[in-house]
Design an enzyme around this catalytic site. Structure first.
Site, PDB file in Angstrom:
ATOM      1  CG  HIS A 137      -2.296   1.029   1.226  1.00  0.00           C
ATOM      2  ND1 HIS A 137      -3.084   0.390   2.057  1.00  0.00           N
ATOM      3  CD2 HIS A 137      -1.958   2.214   0.415  1.00  0.00           C
ATOM      4  CE1 HIS A 137      -3.971   1.888   1.267  1.00  0.00           C
ATOM      5  NE2 HIS A 137      -3.281   2.630   1.384  1.00  0.00           N
TER       6      HIS A 137
ATOM      7  CG  HIS B 122      -1.247   7.148  -1.362  1.00  0.00           C
ATOM      8  ND1 HIS B 122      -2.548   6.141  -2.479  1.00  0.00           N
ATOM      9  CD2 HIS B 122      -1.689   6.253  -0.639  1.00  0.00           C
ATOM     10  CE1 HIS B 122      -3.455   5.579  -1.721  1.00  0.00           C
ATOM     11  NE2 HIS B 122      -3.198   5.364  -0.202  1.00  0.00           N
TER      12      HIS B 122
ATOM     13  CG  ASN C 159      -5.054   7.521  -4.677  1.00  0.00           C
ATOM     14  OD1 ASN C 159      -4.276   6.752  -4.874  1.00  0.00           O
ATOM     15  ND2 ASN C 159      -5.589   8.499  -3.469  1.00  0.00           N
TER      16      ASN C 159
ATOM     17  CG  ASP D  62      -6.356   3.423  -0.029  1.00  0.00           C
ATOM     18  OD1 ASP D  62      -6.896   2.942   0.796  1.00  0.00           O
ATOM     19  OD2 ASP D  62      -5.187   4.108  -0.515  1.00  0.00           O
TER      20      ASP D  62
ATOM     21  CG  HIS E 172     -10.463   2.907   2.137  1.00  0.00           C
ATOM     22  ND1 HIS E 172      -9.670   4.001   2.453  1.00  0.00           N
ATOM     23  CD2 HIS E 172     -11.642   3.461   2.652  1.00  0.00           C
ATOM     24  CE1 HIS E 172     -10.020   5.215   3.587  1.00  0.00           C
ATOM     25  NE2 HIS E 172     -11.228   4.753   3.260  1.00  0.00           N
TER      26      HIS E 172
ATOM     27  CG  ASP F 285      -2.543   5.134   3.582  1.00  0.00           C
ATOM     28  OD1 ASP F 285      -2.278   4.983   2.719  1.00  0.00           O
ATOM     29  OD2 ASP F 285      -3.637   4.915   4.233  1.00  0.00           O
TER      30      ASP F 285
HETATM   31  O1  DOR Z   1      -4.970   8.417   4.663  1.00  0.00           O
HETATM   32  C1  DOR Z   1      -5.100   8.373   3.546  1.00  0.00           C
HETATM   33  N1  DOR Z   1      -4.624   9.161   2.965  1.00  0.00           N
HETATM   34  N2  DOR Z   1      -5.929   7.317   3.141  1.00  0.00           N
HETATM   35  C2  DOR Z   1      -6.234   7.290   2.000  1.00  0.00           C
HETATM   36  O2  DOR Z   1      -7.243   5.791   1.900  1.00  0.00           O
HETATM   37  C3  DOR Z   1      -6.268   7.787   1.241  1.00  0.00           C
HETATM   38  C4  DOR Z   1      -4.363   8.539   1.224  1.00  0.00           C
HETATM   39  C5  DOR Z   1      -4.519   9.333   0.399  1.00  0.00           C
HETATM   40  O3  DOR Z   1      -4.292   9.218  -1.703  1.00  0.00           O
HETATM   41  O4  DOR Z   1      -3.826  10.744   0.346  1.00  0.00           O
HETATM   42 ZN    ZN Z   2      -7.170   3.974   1.465  1.00  0.00          ZN
END
Ligand code: DOR
Ligand code: ZN
Length: 428
Positions: A55, A57, A89, A149, A176, A302
């Site tokens: 996970h 980003h 995302n 997510d 999620h 995350d």
């Molecule tokens: O805190 C978060 N940030 N939770 C998420 O589900 C998405 C993530 C993000 O993309 O910044």
């Molecule tokens: Zn999430």
């Protein structure tokens, strides 16, 4: 290229020498002859399989001002990772074979970790109709993990359909879990504290209700479900029940949910705003216990980089999310290893073996043994250092660990035998 790591302790056990040749662990023993190999002194260091993040980003395409595949890959390698799953995302959303192949290629070009794209479950993450799951699975990126997510796949009929599709693809839906009708405007964990601070609460039940629903659906369909960033004691209970009934469900917990609590919201510093929110101390204890007994399968970062203008504002306007890649192992050492909840084999299991299995990655999460791919890290467990956000490799600065003294330093990381980190420094 041949390399000899001397006097290193695999899984913290007896010291050995490890010879790496042609990207593979060629020999393990004591007093091995260096010959013309490059020598890395492993004295005092623990060797672990390269970490795998389910996970991450990486923000590319679309928000290259916050992170790129390259900067995120560098942060990952410095954290001891050899593979990361890049969340869908992005902008455009990774909901087609074209976008996932683009992310996969960028990862190959950066060459610091294996970047494994996650495909969106629904078109545009809108939760209305399924994306081209089969085309993404068949693409060069070989997608096996599908997730919206940032958003929950809230429609139960659509979730059921997604589970049926991923079952045929040997894939998994990473959910999620957030019932959106229960979290409208939510800013922090719902409880006495949110009432006192005047911030709209995000109730535990909004997570637990979706997990309960989805384990029933996954059991009914006979498909694999993975639950992202589990944050409450009740969620751990539901997962324990589902696993006892034979449901194919796996779950992850983030480093920040293992360490931090909603008491930090009292600061009104948006660096502590995250989704799902930081919870209570009782939740933190239940998450640690769940990770220790295997109810929670994996630690996943995350890692959520955000540009300054999206993060450094009033609490309600700030985006949720915090950095995680570079400190994940240190947090696990502090919260799990030092209190005796996990040994080094346990760390390898929860941060490498199981996440690689969930993502169906063949060449990661392998044991440190002869003939295996040389994806590994070397950790100095005694080293302690204070986190300085300015020194991070990530393009963003939203680390919740700024100023904290944390244990453990990743000294080296090897991807298929090639050092991506040496002496604590990224090699490209
Ligand atoms: O805190 C978060 N940030 N939770 C998420 O589900 C998405 C993530 C993000 O993309 O910044
Ligand atoms: Zn999430």
């Amino acid at each position: 290229m041949s390399l000899l790591i001397t006097n290193v302790r695999p899984y913290g056990e007896d010291a050995v020498d490890i010879r790496i040749a042609d990207g593979v662990i060629a020999e393990i023993g004591t007093g091995l002859d260096a010959g013309d190999a490059d020598v890395v002194d492993g004295t005092g260091l623990v060797a672990l399989p390269g970490l795998v993040d389910l996970h991450t980003h990486l923000r590319e395409p679309g928000r290259e001002d916050a992170e790129t595949v390259e900067t995120g890959s560098r942060a990952a390698a410095l954290g001891g990772f050899t593979a990361v799953h890049a969340m869908a995302n992005t902008d455009p959303v990774a909901d087609t074979a074209g976008v996932v192949e683009q992310v996969w290629r960028l990862g190959q070009q950066a060459g610091l970790v294996d970047v494994v794209p996650v495909g969106a479950v629904t078109v545009g993450l809108r939760g209305e109709r399924l994306a081209e799951l089969g085309a993404m699975a068949d693409s060069a990126a070989r997608v096996r993990v599908f997730s919206d997510d940032g958003h929950c796949v809230a429609d139960p009929a659509l979730m059921r359909r997604a589970l049926e599709y991923v079952k045929a693809l040997d894939g998994v839906v990473a959910q999620h879990a957030e019932e959106p009708r229960l979290t409208v405007g939510a800013q922090m964990n719902e409880g006495d504290r949110s009432a006192r601070l005047g911030l709209t609460g995000w109730p535990a039940a909004a997570e637990e209700a979706v997990i309960a629903r989805d384990v029933l659906l996954a059991g009914h369909v006979g498909a694999r479900l993975h639950v992202c960033h589990v944050s409450t004691a009740g969620s751990v209970e539901i997962l324990r029940w589902a696993k006892s009934r034979g449901v194919q469900v796996t779950a992850e917990v983030t480093p920040h949910h293992l360490l931090l609590t909603d008491a930090l919201a009292e600061t009104y510093d948006p660096v502590y705003k995250v989704n799902p929110p930081l919870r209570t101390d009782a939740d933190v204890q239940a998450l640690r216990a769940g990770l220790a007994d295997g109810t929670i399968d994996a630690v996943a970062t995350d890692h959520a980089p955000h540009a300054v203008e999206d993060k450094e504002s009033e609490w309600a306007a700030a985006r949720p999310g915090m950095l995680g890649l570079e400190q994940a192992l240190a947090i696990v050492v502090q919260t799990m290893v030092e209190p005796g909840l996990l040994d080094w084999r346990g760390v390898a299991d929860r941060m490498s073996v199981r996440p690689a299995g969930i993502g169906r990655l063949d060449s990661h999460g392998r044991p440190l043994a002869v003939g295996e791919p040389a994806n590994l890290l070397l950790l100095d467990p005694t080293h302690r250092a204070t986190v300085d956000p300015a020194a991070l490799a990530s393009r963003s600065r939203n680390s919740p660990y700024a100023g904290r003294e944390l244990p453990g330093r990743v000294v080296a990381t090897f991807l298929r035998g090639v050092p991506t980190v040496l002496d604590g420094k990224a090699q490209k």
